[in-house]
Design a protein around this motif. Structure first.
Motif, short mmCIF file in Angstrom:
data_model
loop_
_atom_site.label_atom_id
_atom_site.label_comp_id
_atom_site.label_asym_id
_atom_site.label_seq_id
_atom_site.Cartn_x
_atom_site.Cartn_y
_atom_site.Cartn_z
N SER A 192 0.83 -1.21 0.00
CA SER A 192 0.00 0.00 0.00
C SER A 192 0.86 1.26 0.00
CB SER A 192 -0.92 -0.02 1.22
OG SER A 192 -1.77 1.11 1.23
N ARG A 193 1.94 1.22 0.76
CA ARG A 193 2.80 2.41 0.84
C ARG A 193 3.54 2.64 -0.48
NH1 ARG A 193 7.02 4.15 5.67
NH2 ARG A 193 6.36 6.32 5.61
N ILE A 194 4.02 1.57 -1.08
CA ILE A 194 4.69 1.70 -2.38
C ILE A 194 3.70 2.22 -3.42
CG2 ILE A 194 5.81 0.43 -4.26
CD1 ILE A 194 6.94 -1.47 -2.11
N ASP A 195 2.48 1.71 -3.37
CA ASP A 195 1.43 2.16 -4.29
C ASP A 195 1.20 3.66 -4.14
OD1 ASP A 195 -0.90 1.47 -6.12
OD2 ASP A 195 -2.00 2.33 -4.44
N ASN A 196 1.17 4.13 -2.92
CA ASN A 196 0.96 5.54 -2.65
C ASN A 196 2.11 6.39 -3.19
OD1 ASN A 196 -0.20 7.93 -1.41
ND2 ASN A 196 1.31 7.71 0.20
N TYR A 201 4.54 9.69 -7.52
CA TYR A 201 5.67 9.83 -8.45
C TYR A 201 5.18 10.09 -9.87
CZ TYR A 201 9.66 8.37 -11.31
OH TYR A 201 10.67 8.32 -12.25
N PHE A 202 4.10 9.41 -10.26
CA PHE A 202 3.55 9.60 -11.61
C PHE A 202 2.81 10.93 -11.74
CE2 PHE A 202 3.42 4.76 -11.62
CZ PHE A 202 4.56 4.65 -12.39
N GLN A 203 2.27 11.43 -10.65
CA GLN A 203 1.44 12.63 -10.71
C GLN A 203 2.24 13.94 -10.61
OE1 GLN A 203 -1.57 12.31 -7.66
NE2 GLN A 203 -2.31 10.34 -8.42
N LEU A 204 3.32 13.91 -9.85
CA LEU A 204 4.06 15.14 -9.55
C LEU A 204 5.28 15.30 -10.44
CD1 LEU A 204 4.07 14.87 -5.63
CD2 LEU A 204 2.55 16.29 -7.03
N GLU A 205 5.69 16.55 -10.62
CA GLU A 205 7.00 16.80 -11.21
C GLU A 205 8.06 16.29 -10.24
OE1 GLU A 205 7.68 18.00 -14.17
OE2 GLU A 205 5.58 18.36 -14.72
N PHE A 206 9.19 15.83 -10.78
CA PHE A 206 10.16 15.17 -9.90
C PHE A 206 10.66 16.06 -8.76
CE2 PHE A 206 14.43 13.65 -8.74
CZ PHE A 206 14.06 12.40 -8.23
N PRO A 207 10.97 17.34 -8.98
CA PRO A 207 11.41 18.17 -7.84
C PRO A 207 10.38 18.22 -6.72
CG PRO A 207 11.93 19.27 -9.91
CD PRO A 207 11.06 18.09 -10.26
N ALA A 208 9.10 18.31 -7.09
CA ALA A 208 8.04 18.34 -6.08
C ALA A 208 7.94 17.00 -5.36
CB ALA A 208 6.70 18.70 -6.73
N PHE A 209 8.09 15.92 -6.12
CA PHE A 209 8.04 14.59 -5.51
C PHE A 209 9.21 14.39 -4.55
CE2 PHE A 209 9.35 10.08 -5.64
CZ PHE A 209 8.22 9.52 -5.05
N LYS A 210 10.38 14.82 -4.97
CA LYS A 210 11.58 14.68 -4.13
C LYS A 210 11.41 15.45 -2.83
CE LYS A 210 16.62 15.08 -4.41
NZ LYS A 210 17.75 15.47 -5.30
N THR A 211 10.85 16.65 -2.93
CA THR A 211 10.60 17.45 -1.73
C THR A 211 9.62 16.75 -0.80
OG1 THR A 211 11.01 19.51 -2.94
CG2 THR A 211 9.74 19.68 -0.89
N LYS A 212 8.60 16.14 -1.38
CA LYS A 212 7.58 15.44 -0.59
C LYS A 212 8.19 14.25 0.15
CE LYS A 212 2.77 13.94 -1.07
NZ LYS A 212 2.23 15.06 -0.29
N TRP A 227 13.85 5.45 -0.75
CA TRP A 227 12.55 5.54 -1.41
C TRP A 227 12.64 6.25 -2.75
CZ3 TRP A 227 8.31 2.87 -0.68
CH2 TRP A 227 8.13 2.23 0.54
N LEU A 228 13.50 7.23 -2.85
CA LEU A 228 13.70 7.90 -4.14
C LEU A 228 14.28 6.92 -5.17
CD1 LEU A 228 15.08 11.39 -3.07
CD2 LEU A 228 12.95 10.96 -4.31
N ASP A 229 15.23 6.12 -4.74
CA ASP A 229 15.83 5.13 -5.64
C ASP A 229 14.79 4.10 -6.07
OD1 ASP A 229 18.26 6.38 -5.40
OD2 ASP A 229 19.08 4.96 -3.94
N LEU A 230 13.98 3.65 -5.12
CA LEU A 230 12.96 2.64 -5.44
C LEU A 230 11.94 3.18 -6.43
CD1 LEU A 230 11.57 -0.12 -4.89
CD2 LEU A 230 10.29 1.02 -3.07
N THR A 231 11.43 4.37 -6.16
CA THR A 231 10.39 4.92 -7.02
C THR A 231 10.91 5.25 -8.42
OG1 THR A 231 10.80 7.08 -5.98
CG2 THR A 231 8.92 5.82 -5.19
#
Length: 247
Positions: A192-196, A201-212, A227-231
């Motif tokens: 569930s956490r990976i899914d989230n 990751y698919f919805q956000l621009e990468f800089p915004a995702f990285k910040t999150k 988690w960044l490496d995994l995603t």
């Protein structure tokens, strides 16, 4: 030229699926959830489709000759598109394409979480003799709800969960206590956490995702990077199976 591009696209898709077939132990389980969510099917129907797909892979992966591909996957497209009333508009749009194009088109369709219409299986029921396929059903109902998890990641976790259930259900174990202590629920929570995270990751621009991600794991740089490496490496359905199994 269009035909050449279409063939090249399908061969790339087939290569990825063949790689999964070779490297992923629980590939059939993952595929069953994949087709279940894509076509909104119950367990038995999704399982039958995944078996047919694997049969085609077994015949064509070692020698992807045009005749094999045409025979196996043109007929497979007919199976995917037979239930016109139940499939989504996106899948229906794919079904209007040429057979091989339809198969690759479906691979890019956005899937939506499905609450399986089958009788829900709970972890405490997994060792009941009256439910010989309960583990597969249990893993299916987890898989169809978490559609942003790639097949390499999903099947790797499912394989661990299946081994855990098998160990608890064998021998003279107190099965109820074993299942409770086996951290199956934690594994399901990990899916569930990976899914989230993959969904974001698919919805956000990468800089915004990285910040999150960094905000999520404040002060824990190692966990943030993990988690960044995994995603970035393994959220895509076309992620390399051999690499994502090890993460």
């Amino acid at each position: 030229r269009f035909q050449q591009r279409s063939t090249a696209t399908f061969l790339k898709f087939l290569s990825n699926m063949c790689n999964n077939e070779v490297n992923l132990k629980s590939y059939k389980t993952g595929l069953t959830a994949y087709f279940g969510s894509l076509l909104r099917l119950p367990f038995e129907e999704a399982l039958a489709i995944s078996k047919q797909f694997q049969s085609g892979l077994a015949k064509c992966c070692l020698q992807p000759q045009p005749q094999c591909i045409t025979e196996e996957f043109v007929s497979f497209q007919k199976v995917l598109c037979k239930d016109g009333g139940n499939i989504s508009k996106e899948v229906q749009r794919c079904c209007n394409k040429a057979p091989l194009d339809a198969v690759t088109c479906m691979d890019s369709v956005k899937k939506h979480p499905v609450i399986s219409s089958d009788l829900q299986i709970h972890s405490a029921q997994l060792c009941e003799a009256a439910r010989p396929d309960s583990t597969e059903r249990y893993l299916f109902q987890i898989g169809v709800k978490h559609v942003s998890v790639s097949l390499p990641v999903l099947t790797t976790i499912q394989d661990v969960m299946r081994s855990t259930v098998a160990a608890c259900c064998s021998g003279t174990n107190d099965t109820t206590a074993c299942l409770k202590d086996s951290k199956l629920d934690k594994a399901a929570a990990l899916v569930s956490r990976i899914d989230n995270f993959c969904s974001q990751y698919f919805q956000l621009e990468f800089p915004a995702f990285k910040t999150k991600i960094k905000h999520e794991f404040q002060g824990d740089e190692a966990k943030s990077q993990m988690w960044l490496d995994l995603t970035t490496s393994c959220c895509s359905q076309h992620s390399p199976a051999h690499m994502c199994q090890k993460r």
